[in-house]
Write a protein that holds these residues in place. Structure first.
Motif, PDB file in Angstrom:
ATOM      1  N   GLN A  57       0.803  -1.289   0.022  1.00 12.81           N
ATOM      2  CA  GLN A  57       0.031  -0.059   0.140  1.00 12.81           C
ATOM      3  C   GLN A  57       0.947   1.396   0.131  1.00 12.81           C
ATOM      4  OE1 GLN A  57      -2.722   0.298   3.315  1.00 12.81           O
ATOM      5  NE2 GLN A  57      -3.473   1.997   2.714  1.00 12.81           N
ATOM      6  N   ASN A  60       2.848   1.611  -3.356  1.00 14.15           N
ATOM      7  CA  ASN A  60       2.091   1.918  -4.386  1.00 14.15           C
ATOM      8  C   ASN A  60       1.742   3.519  -4.390  1.00 14.15           C
ATOM      9  OD1 ASN A  60       2.148  -0.480  -5.938  1.00 14.15           O
ATOM     10  ND2 ASN A  60       0.226  -1.207  -4.832  1.00 14.15           N
ATOM     11  N   ARG A  63       4.286   5.122  -6.438  1.00 20.61           N
ATOM     12  CA  ARG A  63       4.753   4.429  -7.814  1.00 20.61           C
ATOM     13  C   ARG A  63       5.416   5.381  -8.828  1.00 20.61           C
ATOM     14  NH1 ARG A  63      -0.891   4.320  -7.231  1.00 20.61           N
ATOM     15  NH2 ARG A  63      -2.040   5.560  -8.542  1.00 20.61           N
ATOM     16  N   ASP A  64       4.694   6.597  -9.012  1.00 27.74           N
ATOM     17  CA  ASP A  64       5.440   7.516  -9.928  1.00 27.74           C
ATOM     18  C   ASP A  64       6.903   7.612  -9.701  1.00 27.74           C
ATOM     19  OD1 ASP A  64       2.716   7.037 -11.234  1.00 27.74           O
ATOM     20  OD2 ASP A  64       1.880   8.985 -10.306  1.00 27.74           O
ATOM     21  N   GLN A  79       4.773  -8.436  -8.576  1.00 33.57           N
ATOM     22  CA  GLN A  79       4.289  -7.842  -9.630  1.00 33.57           C
ATOM     23  C   GLN A  79       2.910  -7.548  -9.534  1.00 33.57           C
ATOM     24  OE1 GLN A  79       6.680  -5.778 -11.818  1.00 33.57           O
ATOM     25  NE2 GLN A  79       4.649  -5.033 -11.245  1.00 33.57           N
ATOM     26  N   LEU A  82       2.104  -4.817  -6.880  1.00 37.64           N
ATOM     27  CA  LEU A  82       2.732  -3.623  -6.925  1.00 37.64           C
ATOM     28  C   LEU A  82       2.516  -2.988  -8.256  1.00 37.64           C
ATOM     29  CD1 LEU A  82       6.108  -4.805  -5.289  1.00 37.64           C
ATOM     30  CD2 LEU A  82       4.728  -3.279  -4.211  1.00 37.64           C
ATOM     31  N   GLN A  83       2.456  -1.653  -8.166  1.00 36.65           N
ATOM     32  CA  GLN A  83       2.053  -0.913  -9.372  1.00 36.65           C
ATOM     33  C   GLN A  83       2.980  -0.183 -10.080  1.00 36.65           C
ATOM     34  OE1 GLN A  83      -1.340   1.578  -7.968  1.00 36.65           O
ATOM     35  NE2 GLN A  83      -2.521  -0.065  -7.362  1.00 36.65           N
ATOM     36  N   PHE A  84       4.229  -0.925  -9.933  1.00 30.32           N
ATOM     37  CA  PHE A  84       5.433  -0.139 -10.661  1.00 30.32           C
ATOM     38  C   PHE A  84       6.215  -1.462 -11.168  1.00 30.32           C
ATOM     39  CE2 PHE A  84       5.998   0.049  -6.205  1.00 30.32           C
ATOM     40  CZ  PHE A  84       7.258  -0.565  -6.122  1.00 30.32           C
TER      41      PHE A  84
END
Length: 181
Positions: A57, A60, A63-64, A79, A82-84
């Motif tokens: 959490q 994420n 993530r950017d 993977q 995770l949002q990256f």
């Protein structure tokens, strides 16, 4: 570009929160994670504050700002949550006039070098031991582990890396080593 480089969180929500707090405090441009983010591994004890779901959490949310490589404890399921991207074996970065080969360290390390340009930087985690070693053709940097340090000083820290050099800091921001290019 100024990177905050950290490694080997191993599912410690405590360490993860402290890394993200350091990222904000240091006003870094990017967060480079050198693997072993969620799973503690069969050879390690559970780290303080072990909570991989909470790590997911928190990570994420950033993530950017995150670039990451796969550690020897990463799996396909990591993977999925995770949002990256976390499954690359290595990444090449350009920092000033230097090429950085960033990897976890279980495959490529000072004893098994990747293709590395003269004057380059080999940046790894994996050993849980911070290092700044100067070789004739390259510089080896390792931030150690933010959750399960294995060096004598038990550094739980990170590296601030930019085109001027590398500053090694504890998670509270205390500097303990500096190497200028």
């Amino acid at each position: 570009m100024r990177w905050l480089v950290a490694s080997d969180i191993h599912g410690s929500a405590t360490a993860c929160r402290r890394v993200l707090d350091a990222f904000v405090r240091e006003k870094a441009d990017g967060l480079l994670l050198l693997g072993d983010l969620l799973y503690h591994g069969p050879r390690n004890p559970l780290p303080e504050g072990h909570d991989p779901k909470q790590c997911v959490q928190m990570l994420n949310e950033y993530r950017d700002h995150i670039a990451a490589v796969r550690g020897n404890c990463e799996a396909a399921v990591d993977q999925m949550v995770l949002q990256f991207p976390v499954m690359a074996d290595y990444m090449l970065l350009q920092l000033g006039g230097r090429r950085i080969f960033a990897t976890h360290g279980d495959v490529y390390n000072p004893e098994n070098l990747p293709p590395l340009a003269k004057g380059g930087i080999l940046l790894t985690g994996h050993t849980h031991v911070s290092a700044c070693d100067i070789y004739p053709d390259f510089v080896y940097l390792n931030p150690g582990s933010v959750s399960l340090p294995k060096d004598e000083q038990k550094h739980k820290g990170y590296i601030l890396l930019d085109d001027a050099g590398a500053v090694f800091k504890e998670l509270d921001g205390t500097e303990y080593h500096r190497y200028m290019f």
